[in-house]
Scaffold this motif. Structure first.
Motif, PDB file in Angstrom:
ATOM      1  N   ASN A   1       0.865  -1.224   0.031  1.00  0.00           N
ATOM      2  CA  ASN A   1      -0.148   0.165   0.079  1.00  0.00           C
ATOM      3  C   ASN A   1       0.835   1.379   0.046  1.00  0.00           C
ATOM      4  N   VAL A   2       2.021   1.276   0.807  1.00  0.00           N
ATOM      5  CA  VAL A   2       2.843   2.390   0.980  1.00  0.00           C
ATOM      6  C   VAL A   2       3.498   2.587  -0.279  1.00  0.00           C
ATOM      7  N   LEU A   3       3.928   1.750  -1.113  1.00  0.00           N
ATOM      8  CA  LEU A   3       4.680   1.542  -2.297  1.00  0.00           C
ATOM      9  C   LEU A   3       3.837   2.098  -3.562  1.00  0.00           C
ATOM     10  N   ASP A   4       2.525   2.012  -3.313  1.00  0.00           N
ATOM     11  CA  ASP A   4       1.906   1.962  -4.700  1.00  0.00           C
ATOM     12  C   ASP A   4       1.222   3.289  -4.607  1.00  0.00           C
ATOM     13  N   PRO A   5       1.390   4.316  -5.504  1.00  0.00           N
ATOM     14  CA  PRO A   5       0.889   5.462  -5.474  1.00  0.00           C
ATOM     15  C   PRO A   5      -0.712   5.653  -5.961  1.00  0.00           C
ATOM     16  N   PHE A   6      -0.947   4.334  -6.929  1.00  0.00           N
ATOM     17  CA  PHE A   6      -2.125   4.651  -7.597  1.00  0.00           C
ATOM     18  C   PHE A   6      -3.294   4.622  -6.759  1.00  0.00           C
TER      19      PHE A   6
ATOM     20  N   GLY B   1      -7.724 -17.329   0.771  1.00  0.00           N
ATOM     21  CA  GLY B   1      -6.234 -16.996   0.490  1.00  0.00           C
ATOM     22  C   GLY B   1      -6.367 -15.734  -0.632  1.00  0.00           C
ATOM     23  N   PRO B   2      -5.254 -15.157  -0.599  1.00  0.00           N
ATOM     24  CA  PRO B   2      -5.123 -14.055  -1.760  1.00  0.00           C
ATOM     25  C   PRO B   2      -5.029 -14.767  -3.273  1.00  0.00           C
ATOM     26  N   ARG B   3      -5.345 -13.982  -4.274  1.00  0.00           N
ATOM     27  CA  ARG B   3      -5.485 -14.537  -5.337  1.00  0.00           C
ATOM     28  C   ARG B   3      -5.129 -12.931  -6.448  1.00  0.00           C
ATOM     29  N   PHE B   4      -4.038 -12.344  -6.520  1.00  0.00           N
ATOM     30  CA  PHE B   4      -4.184 -11.149  -7.157  1.00  0.00           C
ATOM     31  C   PHE B   4      -3.347 -11.047  -8.550  1.00  0.00           C
ATOM     32  N   VAL B   5      -3.901 -10.234  -9.524  1.00  0.00           N
ATOM     33  CA  VAL B   5      -3.455 -10.268 -10.868  1.00  0.00           C
ATOM     34  C   VAL B   5      -2.548  -8.872 -10.895  1.00  0.00           C
ATOM     35  N   GLN B   6      -1.496  -8.643 -11.661  1.00  0.00           N
ATOM     36  CA  GLN B   6      -0.694  -7.624 -11.661  1.00  0.00           C
ATOM     37  C   GLN B   6      -1.147  -6.855 -12.779  1.00  0.00           C
ATOM     38  N   GLY B   7      -1.770  -5.549 -12.301  1.00  0.00           N
ATOM     39  CA  GLY B   7      -2.146  -4.532 -13.479  1.00  0.00           C
ATOM     40  C   GLY B   7      -0.852  -3.692 -13.974  1.00  0.00           C
ATOM     41  N   PRO B   8      -1.404  -2.979 -14.989  1.00  0.00           N
ATOM     42  CA  PRO B   8      -0.268  -2.097 -15.853  1.00  0.00           C
ATOM     43  C   PRO B   8       0.640  -1.192 -14.807  1.00  0.00           C
ATOM     44  N   GLY B   9       0.040  -0.810 -13.899  1.00  0.00           N
ATOM     45  CA  GLY B   9       0.792   0.155 -12.910  1.00  0.00           C
ATOM     46  C   GLY B   9       1.395  -0.418 -11.740  1.00  0.00           C
ATOM     47  N   ASP B  10       1.304  -2.114 -11.599  1.00  0.00           N
ATOM     48  CA  ASP B  10       1.938  -2.660 -10.711  1.00  0.00           C
ATOM     49  C   ASP B  10       3.371  -2.862 -10.995  1.00  0.00           C
ATOM     50  N   PHE B  11       4.326  -1.936 -11.120  1.00  0.00           N
ATOM     51  CA  PHE B  11       5.440  -1.886 -11.652  1.00  0.00           C
ATOM     52  C   PHE B  11       6.451  -2.864 -10.652  1.00  0.00           C
TER      53      PHE B  11
ATOM     54  N   PRO C   1      11.878   5.871 -17.207  1.00  0.00           N
ATOM     55  CA  PRO C   1      10.813   6.425 -16.672  1.00  0.00           C
ATOM     56  C   PRO C   1       9.503   5.961 -17.288  1.00  0.00           C
ATOM     57  N   PHE C   2       8.451   5.893 -16.545  1.00  0.00           N
ATOM     58  CA  PHE C   2       7.113   5.256 -17.033  1.00  0.00           C
ATOM     59  C   PHE C   2       6.169   6.784 -16.827  1.00  0.00           C
ATOM     60  N   ALA C   3       5.601   7.147 -17.998  1.00  0.00           N
ATOM     61  CA  ALA C   3       4.570   8.284 -17.936  1.00  0.00           C
ATOM     62  C   ALA C   3       3.280   7.682 -17.186  1.00  0.00           C
ATOM     63  N   VAL C   4       2.901   8.370 -16.298  1.00  0.00           N
ATOM     64  CA  VAL C   4       1.606   7.961 -15.476  1.00  0.00           C
ATOM     65  C   VAL C   4       0.908   9.158 -15.276  1.00  0.00           C
ATOM     66  N   GLU C   5      -0.085   9.165 -14.606  1.00  0.00           N
ATOM     67  CA  GLU C   5      -1.156  10.225 -14.323  1.00  0.00           C
ATOM     68  C   GLU C   5      -1.477   9.956 -12.899  1.00  0.00           C
ATOM     69  N   LEU C   6      -1.171  10.730 -11.890  1.00  0.00           N
ATOM     70  CA  LEU C   6      -1.507  10.584 -10.541  1.00  0.00           C
ATOM     71  C   LEU C   6      -2.265  11.731 -10.042  1.00  0.00           C
TER      72      LEU C   6
END
Ligand code: FES
Ligand SMILES: [Fe+2]
Length: 337
Positions: free
Chosen positions: A155-160, A301-311, A332-337
């Motif tokens: 959560n802390v590492l993920d800005p999205f 249990g967890p079951r996660f997919v990796q999205g395009p922003g999950d660098f 660099p990745f161009a993203v919008e935050l």
């Protein structure tokens, strides 16, 4: 629930703030191990919370004559765990060694108490800036949270998520700003850098970052520490070192140390402002992590997919478990935050 990885037992983890440990012993959990903390004559003591005699919890006892006394038969233990008294009968010094409680590594540093439940007393290290005398610092202990420490770290590492869960506070869902993101992976740690030429659109940035923003770096020091630094146009604005001490697979205790440069404003005022703005943000994350855990538990249990922003992808989970990762510089990745 997936058990905690064994490397956590060999990790130095904060379990209490210094100011919270006074005359009474306190009970804590670190990496699945119950601990009692107390202040003895020969310094701070951290023992497995189990009397070696008949396994009464030592945390129910009290400190008497500088040693922790078990309430069941009154045996007393020094900070190092040695048995120093067995009331009602003389303690044969030759046998005392076999009657000791089990000590764990303990270090008190910069206002917090850290323990390491396995391994020797060595290897204690903290991230840079924490406790640095040229800056002001304050700790914020958040009590016990329901959730997985690994999810809190992500959560802390993920800005999205900040545009949504913290809409209006940190960033905004409906008004985004183009930024660039970079990932620097090394074998044992990983960092995410965000570069931007303005502060975020949320309330918090507006209030706390009058000097602008050029970027922020969030650095993961596995397994349980994250340090985030916000850089103003001229200097550091704020550095937060957050520790997520896992108690058990489904609960943890967050501790955060806030570091700000001296001189901008009185330390008490900065502390009051940061606490006021962050309290709702912290609550939002706490609720999100609780709900995430409840869903993981309901589905077994967890079951996660990796999205395009999950660098960072699965690398965070690997570092958490004590594995190494391949060094890489991405972006660099161009993203919008
Ligand atoms: S159980 Fe602690 S003294 Fe007997
Ligand atoms: Fe958050």
């Amino acid at each position: 629930m997936t058990p905690l990885p064994p490397n956590l037992r060999e990790t130095w983890l904060p379990v209490a703030l210094s100011r919270h440990l006074r005359a009474r012993p306190i009970a804590r959990m670190a990496a699945g191990v119950p601990i009692v903390l107390f202040r003895g004559r020969d310094g701070i003591g951290a023992l497995r919370d189990r009397c070696p005699h008949r396994n009464h919890p030592l945390s129910r006892g009290r400190v008497r004559d500088g040693a922790l006394q078990c309430p069941y038969h009154g045996w007393r233990f020094s900070a190092g765990g040695a048995c120093v008294e067995t009331p009602g009968i003389a303690l044969d010094p030759a046998r005392a060694g076999a009657l000791g409680a089990e000590p764990v590594g303990v270090v008190e540093r910069h206002g917090a108490i850290f323990v390491r439940v396995a391994g020797d007393d060595g290897g204690f290290a903290l991230p840079p800036l924490l406790g640095d005398p040229d800056n002001d610092h304050f700790w914020w202990a958040q009590g016990r949270w329901r959730g997985r420490a690994l999810d809190a770290i992500e959560n802390v590492l993920d800005p999205f998520h900040t545009n949504f869960i913290h809409d209006g506070f940190i960033r905004r869902a409906e008004r985004r700003m183009p930024v660039t993101m970079r990932v620097d992976a090394r074998a044992h740690d990983i960092a995410v850098t965000i570069e931007q030429d303005r502060p975020d659109y949320g309330l918090m940035s507006r209030a706390l970052e009058s000097g602008g923003r050029t970027g922020s770096v969030t650095h993961y020091y596995p397994p349980a520490t994250i340090q985030a630094r916000w850089q103003g146009a001229e200097r550091l604005t704020l550095c937060v070192t957050a520790f997520f001490t896992p108690e058990a697979p489904d609960r943890f205790r967050p501790f955060a140390c806030f570091t700000t440069p001296k001189g901008l404003a009185p330390a008490w005022l900065k502390q009051a402002a940061i606490r006021a703005f962050l309290a709702p943000v912290v609550r939002q994350d706490r609720i999100a992590l609780e709900r995430q855990l409840a869903t993981i538990e309901r589905f077994g249990g967890p079951r996660f997919v990796q999205g395009p922003g999950d660098f960072l992808g699965p690398r965070v989970a690997r570092l958490w478990a004590g594995e190494t990762i391949a060094p890489a510089q991405e972006g660099p990745f161009a993203v919008e935050l």
